[in-house]
Enzyme design. Structure first.
Site, PDB file in Angstrom:
ATOM      1  N   GLU A 108       5.075  -8.823  -8.015  1.00  0.00           N
ATOM      2  CA  GLU A 108       5.861  -9.524  -7.150  1.00  0.00           C
ATOM      3  C   GLU A 108       5.537 -10.939  -6.952  1.00  0.00           C
ATOM      4  O   GLU A 108       6.073 -11.603  -5.985  1.00  0.00           O
ATOM      5  CB  GLU A 108       6.015  -8.560  -5.806  1.00  0.00           C
ATOM      6  CG  GLU A 108       4.719  -8.646  -4.801  1.00  0.00           C
ATOM      7  CD  GLU A 108       4.651  -7.753  -3.785  1.00  0.00           C
ATOM      8  OE1 GLU A 108       5.794  -7.413  -3.396  1.00  0.00           O
ATOM      9  OE2 GLU A 108       3.540  -7.696  -3.245  1.00  0.00           O
ATOM     10  N   ARG A 139      -0.501   1.224   1.329  1.00  0.00           N
ATOM     11  CA  ARG A 139      -0.418  -0.161   0.919  1.00  0.00           C
ATOM     12  C   ARG A 139      -1.279  -0.888   1.896  1.00  0.00           C
ATOM     13  O   ARG A 139      -0.911  -0.934   2.891  1.00  0.00           O
ATOM     14  CB  ARG A 139       1.053  -0.944   0.750  1.00  0.00           C
ATOM     15  CG  ARG A 139       1.045  -2.212   0.335  1.00  0.00           C
ATOM     16  CD  ARG A 139       2.430  -2.597  -0.035  1.00  0.00           C
ATOM     17  NE  ARG A 139       3.557  -2.531   0.991  1.00  0.00           N
ATOM     18  CZ  ARG A 139       4.695  -3.005   0.737  1.00  0.00           C
ATOM     19  NH1 ARG A 139       5.148  -3.537  -0.334  1.00  0.00           N
ATOM     20  NH2 ARG A 139       5.560  -3.121   1.700  1.00  0.00           N
ATOM     21  N   ASP A 163      10.119 -10.449  -2.820  1.00  0.00           N
ATOM     22  CA  ASP A 163       9.063 -11.182  -2.734  1.00  0.00           C
ATOM     23  C   ASP A 163       8.844 -12.158  -4.202  1.00  0.00           C
ATOM     24  O   ASP A 163       8.705 -13.102  -4.073  1.00  0.00           O
ATOM     25  CB  ASP A 163       7.943 -10.148  -2.613  1.00  0.00           C
ATOM     26  CG  ASP A 163       7.525 -10.195  -1.372  1.00  0.00           C
ATOM     27  OD1 ASP A 163       7.126 -11.366  -0.637  1.00  0.00           O
ATOM     28  OD2 ASP A 163       7.081  -9.096  -0.854  1.00  0.00           O
ATOM     29  N   ASP A 176      12.418  -6.354   5.525  1.00  0.00           N
ATOM     30  CA  ASP A 176      10.990  -6.539   5.900  1.00  0.00           C
ATOM     31  C   ASP A 176      10.682  -7.830   5.531  1.00  0.00           C
ATOM     32  O   ASP A 176      11.596  -8.767   5.153  1.00  0.00           O
ATOM     33  CB  ASP A 176      10.090  -5.361   5.202  1.00  0.00           C
ATOM     34  CG  ASP A 176      10.388  -5.805   3.752  1.00  0.00           C
ATOM     35  OD1 ASP A 176      10.781  -6.732   3.283  1.00  0.00           O
ATOM     36  OD2 ASP A 176      10.036  -4.643   2.793  1.00  0.00           O
TER      37      ASP A 176
END
Length: 721
Positions: free
Chosen positions: A428, A337, A456, A627
């Site tokens: 997202e 990512r 998100d 996160d």
């Protein structure tokens, strides 16, 4: 001052320049001067486009904010407005993706997916090696087997718990690899005769599998095999046999373990799960990815007083049923990512300004993957010569098109075949969700992944509707009409675009790494929804979740879903605004406490320690995987309630200070931890956490990165060059 090397217009931090020159370029066949010259040209050409796309985000949000300030939400009027401003686009004609050279782990296999911070070498290796995992260990070490009736874990081996583990495992075999007669629990011997499995039961009778095609191979001698290899729904299960082992000697058939094919794929992460604010931290992540792609990454750890060196597992082999040997991939197939389009990074300056980090990732990370792309490594990742880049936080099809252009330019700079770089589109952001078909169409010959990411996506939902009114309590957001539409439409649009058999459709993370019983009971919903992968927080979690992919044939489920209708766009466009805001003061305080404690617990580790993803204790002392995505929703939720007067600034400040003391207590045994409550006014982490709330409405799309990066750079003493 950061030491820099000047290459044309590029002022490159020496740490990054030395890494590229001394570690990445050697063996690539690329000339250094040409690489940096082409690098500079891409930056010069594409930075204005990147900047314009970000400006469009802000312009659209400003128009949406103004509309909500002047209009009460009414769906048809709202849809007309979104269409008028170009937020909601006409849907493209039907199409099918045409992505080629995709490894079977992505195209065909359904299974768990790990996401790990690529800055941490040990986590990188653990995740890569989590393709295979012990069911006995996962069951024994976690709460799927309750600690009752004498089955406590304890310090040493508990045979009562061990018996329950074995009973669970034998039942797993019975449910997914049933015998023609009898039970695996009654097996006294597994042998292979004439390339068929023969199972002797305790009554002396023999039987075989009810579905003989599930037996695909073995190791050892046919009469005394050491491994029996099964396969179901594309995934392998290995019965390990060793009657001399501590566990095997207690089993009538000498079975010592069941090894499951578990984390079929892993996303090594340069984004939400890491803190990488400068060249030093970026290079740590880049170096680990280089080691993974060359197959050379190793990490030494101290374990029980001994030094243990971890490396990538070799491939597995077994004798097949036609007289040959079959090799099975020994590691999780790895995707990387990269960061999105928003952030810049001081690792490279152009005319004194920070480079867009997403452009930097696209020009560096494929270089690091050369050995794997070209098949020059012994321990391989892709066997198709592809690199899989997950691209997060893109807003709508224009931004996907920009990512494709960036990948095309990177391939040209690096001399790679066209379409080597595949793209995973993370669904997202709201503008992507409502235009998902158009987004996939922009990358129809590169798409290998779409997914849903609740946190998100919810953060963007709140920010988009910041001016529309107060949101429901955070725990109620999933219960509103938009959420099932979001989850369902993602799968259905992906299937209609031909992702089945060519690309992954993914679902989000299980956030409670120590509570795998709840995961085992509930996470069947993801394969049932037609998702071919779903995120898990640990290798043990991957093993437990792998059970679900034996229970549910995802390919069959996807075919069934193609005969159904997607939930309506109108549902997706309906915001989770509170119809009744008459919450008691106690309810409002509890909501604030929950959000603020989570924000502080995460931010203090991010800013002070550079830890981007970790198990953070919540207000009830339950460890949650946190996160930046979880931070985004919590900070935006408090900002929303502040904006609409549900709570006051004074209330939030009081709760923040009180929760900071709780977070300090929760981290009291960490020698690296710096308490926040000793000096609220001057503690950088506490002030960053406060800014995420009080400046939340002004943050681009509600993202947390700008404030977090600024705080960590300040802590590290960076003042710009």
């Amino acid at each position: 001052m950061t030491a820099r090397i000047q290459k044309g217009k590029l002022a490159i931090a020496k740490e990054l320049y030395d890494f590229i020159e001394n570690e990445a370029l050697p063996g690539s066949g690329l000339d250094s001067e040409t690489y940096w010259k082409n690098f500079e040209q891409v930056v010069v050409d594409l930075s204005p486009k990147n900047k314009a796309l970000l400006a469009k985000r802000e312009d659209l949000q400003a128009k949406i904010d103004e509309w909500h300030r002047n209009n009460k939400f009414e769906l048809e009027a709202y849809k007309a407005f979104l269409t008028e401003i170009g937020y909601l686009l006409p849907e493209v004609e039907d199409f099918k993706i045409s992505t080629e050279n995709v490894d079977e782990e992505i195209a065909l296999l359904a299974g768990p997916q790990l996401v790990v911070p690529v800055r941490n070498a040990r986590y990188c290796l653990n995740a890569a090696n989590a393709r295979w995992g012990s069911l006995y260990d996962a069951l024994y070490g976690f709460d799927v087997i309750p600690e009752e009736d004498g089955a406590e874990k304890g310090k040493g081996y508990n045979p009562v718990r061990g018996e329950k583990v074995i009973a669970f495992a034998k039942n797993f075999l019975n449910e997914n690899f049933p015998l023609a007669n009898g039970s695996h629990a009654d097996a006294t011997q597994y042998t292979v005769e004439h390339n068929a499995l023969v199972v002797t039961l305790k009554d002396g009778s023999t039987t075989t599998l009810a579905h003989q095609a599930q037996f695909v191979g073995y190791n050892g001698e046919a009469a005394v095999p050491t491994e029996i290899v099964f396969k179901n729904n594309g995934l392998h299960v290995i019965i390990e046999i060793d009657a001399t082992s501590p566990i095997g000697q207690t089993d009538a058939a000498g079975v010592k373990d069941l090894v499951l094919e578990a984390a079929v794929t892993t996303i090594q992460d340069l984004e939400d799960s890491i803190a990488a604010v400068d060249a030093e931290e970026k290079v740590e992540g880049y170096r680990n990815w280089l080691g993974l792609m060359r197959g050379t990454l190793e990490e030494s750890i101290e374990k029980n007083g001994k030094t243990v060196t971890r490396a990538l597992n070799k491939d597995r082999t077994h004798k097949n049923l036609i007289g040959g040997v079959t090799s099975i991939h020994g590691r999780s197939l790895m995707l990387l990512r990269n960061v999105g389009h928003l952030m810049t990074n001081p690792a490279i300056l152009v005319d004194g300004a920070e480079i867009y980090e997403g452009i930097m990732d696209a020009l560096v990370t494929p270089l690091l993957s050369f050995a794997d792309i070209k098949g020059e490594n012994e321990i391989k990742n892709s066997r198709k010569g592809s690199m899989y880049i997950v691209k997060p936080k893109m807003h709508g099809p224009e931004e996907v098109a920009f990512a494709v252009e960036l990948f095309e330019r990177a391939e040209q700079v690096l001399g790679l075949p066209a379409k080597t770089l595949k793209i995973g589109i993370m669904d997202e952001e709201r503008r992507t969700s409502v235009n998902l078909k158009n987004c996939i169409a922009q990358a129809k010959d590169r798409t290998i992944f779409i997914n849903t990411g609740f946190m998100d996506r919810t953060g963007d939902e709140i920010h988009t509707f910041m001016e529309a009114g107060p949101f429901v309590r955070k725990g109620e957001v999933k219960g509103q009409i938009w959420f099932p539409a979001y989850e369902n439409r993602n799968v259905m649009i992906g299937l209609q675009a031909g992702l089945r058999g060519k690309a992954q459709i993914g679902k989000g993370m299980w956030p409670k790494p120590d509570m795998l019983l709840d995961m085992y009971k509930t996470k069947t919903e993801h394969p049932e929804a037609g998702a071919s992968c779903a995120w898990v927080p640990s290798p043990a979690g991957a093993v437990i979740h792998a059970i679900h992919y034996h229970q549910i044939n995802v390919a069959k489920r996807q075919q069934e879903l193609l005969a159904t209708e997607a939930l309506p766009l109108d549902d997706l466009l309906t915001p989770p605004l509170a119809k009744d805001t008459n919450w008691s003061e106690d309810e409002k305080t509890k909501e604030l406490e929950n959000n603020c404690q989570g924000i502080l617990g995460y931010v203090v580790r991010w800013v002070d320690l550079g830890v981007g993803c970790s198990k953070v204790l919540d207000i009830n002392n339950v460890g949650l995987m946190e996160d930046r995505a979880t931070l985004r929703i919590s900070s935006q939720h408090v900002a929303n309630w502040l904006r609409h007067g549900i709570v006051t600034r004074a209330q939030v400040e009081e709760v923040m200070q009180r929760m900071a003391k709780i977070v300090d207590e929760q981290n009291a045994n960490d020698p690296l931890y710096t308490p926040m409550s000793n000096d609220f006014e001057n503690n950088i982490a506490f002030q960053a956490a406060s800014d995420l709330i009080f400046k939340g409405g002004q943050q681009p799309s509600g993202y947390t990165e700008p404030l977090l990066h600024a705080a960590r750079l300040k802590l590290k003493g960076y003042t710009g060059d």
